[in-house]
Design a protein around this motif. Structure first.
Motif, short mmCIF file in Angstrom:
data_model
loop_
_atom_site.label_atom_id
_atom_site.label_comp_id
_atom_site.label_asym_id
_atom_site.label_seq_id
_atom_site.Cartn_x
_atom_site.Cartn_y
_atom_site.Cartn_z
N ILE A 1 29.17 10.97 33.64
CA ILE A 1 28.43 11.38 32.46
C ILE A 1 27.16 10.54 32.32
O ILE A 1 27.24 9.30 32.30
CB ILE A 1 29.32 11.22 31.20
CG1 ILE A 1 30.60 12.03 31.38
CG2 ILE A 1 28.57 11.62 29.94
CD1 ILE A 1 31.71 11.64 30.46
N PRO A 2 25.98 11.18 32.22
CA PRO A 2 24.75 10.41 32.03
C PRO A 2 24.86 9.50 30.80
O PRO A 2 25.31 9.92 29.75
CB PRO A 2 23.68 11.48 31.85
CG PRO A 2 24.23 12.68 32.56
CD PRO A 2 25.72 12.62 32.33
N ALA A 3 24.44 8.24 30.97
CA ALA A 3 24.53 7.25 29.89
C ALA A 3 23.23 6.47 29.77
O ALA A 3 23.23 5.29 29.47
CB ALA A 3 25.71 6.31 30.15
N GLY A 4 22.13 7.13 30.04
CA GLY A 4 20.83 6.47 30.01
C GLY A 4 20.10 6.73 31.31
O GLY A 4 20.59 7.45 32.18
N GLU A 5 18.93 6.12 31.44
CA GLU A 5 18.13 6.32 32.63
C GLU A 5 18.79 5.65 33.83
O GLU A 5 19.07 4.45 33.82
CB GLU A 5 16.74 5.73 32.43
CG GLU A 5 15.77 6.12 33.53
CD GLU A 5 14.35 5.67 33.23
OE1 GLU A 5 13.60 5.54 34.20
OE2 GLU A 5 14.02 5.46 32.06
N ASN A 6 19.11 6.45 34.85
CA ASN A 6 19.75 5.96 36.08
C ASN A 6 21.09 5.28 35.80
O ASN A 6 21.48 4.35 36.51
CB ASN A 6 18.82 5.02 36.84
CG ASN A 6 17.48 5.63 37.11
OD1 ASN A 6 17.38 6.81 37.36
ND2 ASN A 6 16.44 4.83 37.03
N SER A 7 21.77 5.73 34.77
CA SER A 7 23.02 5.11 34.34
C SER A 7 24.05 6.21 34.04
O SER A 7 23.71 7.23 33.43
CB SER A 7 22.76 4.27 33.08
OG SER A 7 23.92 3.61 32.68
N PHE A 8 25.28 5.98 34.47
CA PHE A 8 26.34 6.97 34.31
C PHE A 8 27.65 6.29 33.94
O PHE A 8 27.93 5.19 34.38
CB PHE A 8 26.55 7.75 35.62
CG PHE A 8 25.33 8.50 36.07
CD1 PHE A 8 25.15 9.82 35.69
CD2 PHE A 8 24.38 7.89 36.86
CE1 PHE A 8 24.01 10.51 36.10
CE2 PHE A 8 23.25 8.56 37.27
CZ PHE A 8 23.06 9.88 36.89
N ARG A 9 28.45 7.00 33.14
CA ARG A 9 29.80 6.55 32.78
C ARG A 9 30.77 7.37 33.61
O ARG A 9 30.66 8.60 33.66
CB ARG A 9 30.05 6.77 31.29
CG ARG A 9 31.43 6.33 30.84
CD ARG A 9 31.54 6.29 29.33
NE ARG A 9 30.49 5.52 28.69
CZ ARG A 9 30.42 4.18 28.67
NH1 ARG A 9 31.33 3.47 29.27
NH2 ARG A 9 29.43 3.57 28.05
N LEU A 10 31.72 6.69 34.25
CA LEU A 10 32.70 7.37 35.09
C LEU A 10 34.04 7.37 34.39
O LEU A 10 34.50 6.33 33.91
CB LEU A 10 32.80 6.65 36.45
CG LEU A 10 33.58 7.36 37.54
CD1 LEU A 10 32.90 8.67 37.92
CD2 LEU A 10 33.69 6.47 38.76
N GLN A 11 34.68 8.54 34.32
CA GLN A 11 36.01 8.64 33.71
C GLN A 11 36.74 9.84 34.27
O GLN A 11 36.14 10.69 34.94
CB GLN A 11 35.91 8.71 32.19
CG GLN A 11 35.21 9.93 31.66
CD GLN A 11 35.01 9.87 30.15
OE1 GLN A 11 34.54 8.87 29.63
NE2 GLN A 11 35.37 10.93 29.47
#
Length: 111
Positions: free
Chosen positions: A85-95
């Protein structure tokens, strides 16, 4: 986006992102991304192969986290689907993909 675990033998070594997701969610200008893994934040480099037909994110810390969460499946099973899931610029949350769907359902019912 839905991604899948990537195995090498009995070990989970990373994530298979898929070419369509690469085109949609990643800029060729970025050399790395941040992954939020529960309370951990790691930075993973994107190899040139990521852009040229092997859209995989490999990192020993990511592999260890996936195995600790029991996302490796069994050797003869299909790869485990996960939500990135995108969580900001070039950042992702994995679940887990099921947790992501559950979160969307709760948010929709709250509205």
């Amino acid at each position: 986006m839905v991604v899948r675990t990537k195995r090498k033998g009995l070990q989970v070594i990373g994530l298979r992102v898929g070419a369509n997701n690469v085109r949609r969610y990643f800029s060729k200008r970025i050399p790395s991304i941040e992954l939020h893994l529960d309370h951990l934040l790691i930075q993973c480099g994107l190899s040139p192969d990521f852009w040229q037909g092997e859209p995989e994110i490999r990192d020993p810390r990511l592999g260890a986290w996936l195995q600790s969460k029991n996302f490796q499946g069994s050797p003869h099973q299909t790869p485990v689907p996960l939500a990135m899931i995108p969580a900001g610029e070039n950042s992702f949350r994995l679940q887990a993909a099921s947790l992501a769907a559950e979160s969307r359902t709760k948010a929709a019912s709250a509205e």
